[in-house]
Scaffold this motif. Sequence first.
Motif, PDB file in Angstrom:
ATOM      1  N   PRO A 188       0.794  -1.185   0.013  1.00  0.00           N
ATOM      2  CA  PRO A 188       0.187   0.054   0.046  1.00  0.00           C
ATOM      3  C   PRO A 188       0.951   1.233   0.114  1.00  0.00           C
ATOM      4  N   LYS A 189       0.617   2.200  -0.790  1.00  0.00           N
ATOM      5  CA  LYS A 189       1.373   3.288  -0.921  1.00  0.00           C
ATOM      6  C   LYS A 189       0.620   4.769  -0.617  1.00  0.00           C
ATOM      7  N   TYR A 215      -1.113   2.975  -8.287  1.00  0.00           N
ATOM      8  CA  TYR A 215      -2.290   3.490  -7.734  1.00  0.00           C
ATOM      9  C   TYR A 215      -2.089   3.443  -6.191  1.00  0.00           C
ATOM     10  N   LEU A 216      -2.542   4.671  -5.781  1.00  0.00           N
ATOM     11  CA  LEU A 216      -2.156   4.797  -4.229  1.00  0.00           C
ATOM     12  C   LEU A 216      -3.236   4.580  -3.401  1.00  0.00           C
ATOM     13  N   ASN A 217      -3.046   4.421  -1.975  1.00  0.00           N
ATOM     14  CA  ASN A 217      -3.963   4.406  -0.998  1.00  0.00           C
ATOM     15  C   ASN A 217      -4.454   5.579  -0.299  1.00  0.00           C
ATOM     16  N   GLY A 218      -3.400   6.501  -0.250  1.00  0.00           N
ATOM     17  CA  GLY A 218      -3.625   7.619   0.598  1.00  0.00           C
ATOM     18  C   GLY A 218      -2.826   8.801   0.070  1.00  0.00           C
ATOM     19  N   VAL A 219      -3.171  10.003   0.401  1.00  0.00           N
ATOM     20  CA  VAL A 219      -2.395  11.299   0.185  1.00  0.00           C
ATOM     21  C   VAL A 219      -2.568  12.163   1.420  1.00  0.00           C
ATOM     22  N   ILE A 220      -1.411  12.463   2.051  1.00  0.00           N
ATOM     23  CA  ILE A 220      -1.524  13.463   3.260  1.00  0.00           C
ATOM     24  C   ILE A 220      -1.139  14.564   2.927  1.00  0.00           C
ATOM     25  N   LEU A 221      -2.140  15.842   3.061  1.00  0.00           N
ATOM     26  CA  LEU A 221      -1.651  17.254   2.866  1.00  0.00           C
ATOM     27  C   LEU A 221      -1.497  17.921   4.121  1.00  0.00           C
ATOM     28  N   ALA A 417     -11.229   4.089  -6.138  1.00  0.00           N
ATOM     29  CA  ALA A 417     -12.250   4.309  -5.184  1.00  0.00           C
ATOM     30  C   ALA A 417     -11.292   3.813  -3.752  1.00  0.00           C
ATOM     31  N   ASN A 418     -10.159   3.512  -4.027  1.00  0.00           N
ATOM     32  CA  ASN A 418      -9.572   3.091  -2.694  1.00  0.00           C
ATOM     33  C   ASN A 418      -8.486   4.417  -2.128  1.00  0.00           C
ATOM     34  N   THR A 484      -4.467   2.908   8.475  1.00  0.00           N
ATOM     35  CA  THR A 484      -5.227   1.791   8.877  1.00  0.00           C
ATOM     36  C   THR A 484      -6.774   1.806   8.243  1.00  0.00           C
ATOM     37  N   LYS A 485      -7.512   2.968   8.396  1.00  0.00           N
ATOM     38  CA  LYS A 485      -8.560   3.054   7.866  1.00  0.00           C
ATOM     39  C   LYS A 485      -8.652   2.802   6.409  1.00  0.00           C
ATOM     40  N   SER A 486      -7.755   3.667   5.571  1.00  0.00           N
ATOM     41  CA  SER A 486      -7.595   3.479   4.052  1.00  0.00           C
ATOM     42  C   SER A 486      -7.116   2.061   3.647  1.00  0.00           C
TER      43      SER A 486
END
Length: 496
Positions: A188-189, A215-221, A417-418, A484-486
């Motif tokens: 997971p990236k 494909y990514l799982n999350g982006v933190i800004l 969607a992820n 954890t959630k994503s």
Amino acid sequence: MRTILLFLLFITTYITKAQSIKVPIDTTIVTNHSATIKGKTIPYKATVGFQPVWNEDGMPIASLSYTYYKRSDIKNDENRPLLISFNGGPGSASVWMHIAYTGPRILNIDEEGFPIQPYGIKSNPNSVLDVADIVFINPVNTGYSRRVPGKDGKLPEKKLFFGVNEDIKYLADWINTFVTRNNRWRSPKYLIGESYGTTRVSGLALELQNRQWMYLNGVILVSPTEIGFKFAGPVEIANRLPYFAAAAWYHKMLPPALQNKDLEEVLPEVEQYAIDELLPAIVKGGYLDQEKKEAVINKMAYYSGLSKRTIRQHNLEVPKSYFWKDLLRDKEGYTIGRLDSRYKGMDIKEAGDTPDYNSELTSWLHAFTPAINYYYQQELNFKTDLKYNMFGPVRPWDRSKNNYTGENLRKAMAMNANLHTMIQSGYYDGATTYFNAKYIMRQLNINGKLTDRLSFKGYRSGHMMYLRNEDLIQANEDIRAFITKSFAAIQKGSKY
């Protein structure tokens, strides 16, 4: 005569060496360490590496320095998240989040984030290395990263690197190579970026997806810029007020009715006023009814700590730079910081419209510069005569072709969607204010269908909210929860 010749030979050799500092192009140095995180011992490998950027002919045109932390007691890392970290500027090294936020070692600073001596490094018991491996990347001309000369001895053109699109394109290629070399395609990236780094990672989300098929799982800004969403004029002016209220509350400049409340009780009230009443009033400009205008002036003074006279003289549009100069002018004669308004500065003259300098930045450079230089040489065993560029020469920066990376992030979220996004902001950040960040989140969710995959977290500090220990703890916990959630959602499959 022989002595003179030997001396001249020594001098010539010394000068040649001094003029031949070379940038490593494709190297790694690995050291082994352990950290105690949330009460558990975590063994890890730290890799200080250089990986090339290639041109279309497969020739290296730049070499990016990175630091990769990988937990070493996990044999199968297919479910092990990878956090890819950038700072901003543009032109800023990855130093800030590296040794103050998510990494296993952090600055020796006090509980509120102010520098103390001796400068140095200490363990970070809050690092997210327990739940994710982390790579900190320095774009060209930041940290130890540099352009490299070709066979003709000439450096490649700056325009290949220094622009919104160019930056995103070559970094996406570089990430692809890094992920392949380190066998992380199944992991997971996540991308995390701070300040201009949020422009960068917002664009990378779609670039990686569309051109690298990653494909990514999350982006933190973290402390996001406008990421291409336009809110100049009345919207931007009205959006300043909640930040003014936060900074004034911190410095005890609000009326007792507000000052005696907790900050997070005050801010929702100011936010609602800014949207429902201040914004429509500003839109009317000079045609705003005079009685209504006086009522707005009174309310703005009530919420901002500024005088009615100041607000009236500025026609409701008080620049943030004037606020930094004026808030404490009559009470203490100090200015307040731009990136973190908890910090105070001392100008030569109390008169004027803007502070002489950024009080918070000078304080940060006190602690970060010696710490990062010491850390690489003494703990990570990377020794070089290269200068570590805290801020590197990347100007001019081309913003002309595409500065709509927020729209790219929205597209990436729609197509994947992820993909989840979290925004983290400090209430006392006057450069990229927390209420502008909330505005950005609303623009990302313009159709209202991304609510479950968007979140906002606010902290009682500034641009680098993690410098304050209480926020360092909470912000890292928020990243853990976000990962954890994503990641859990992917078990349902990538579908709506």
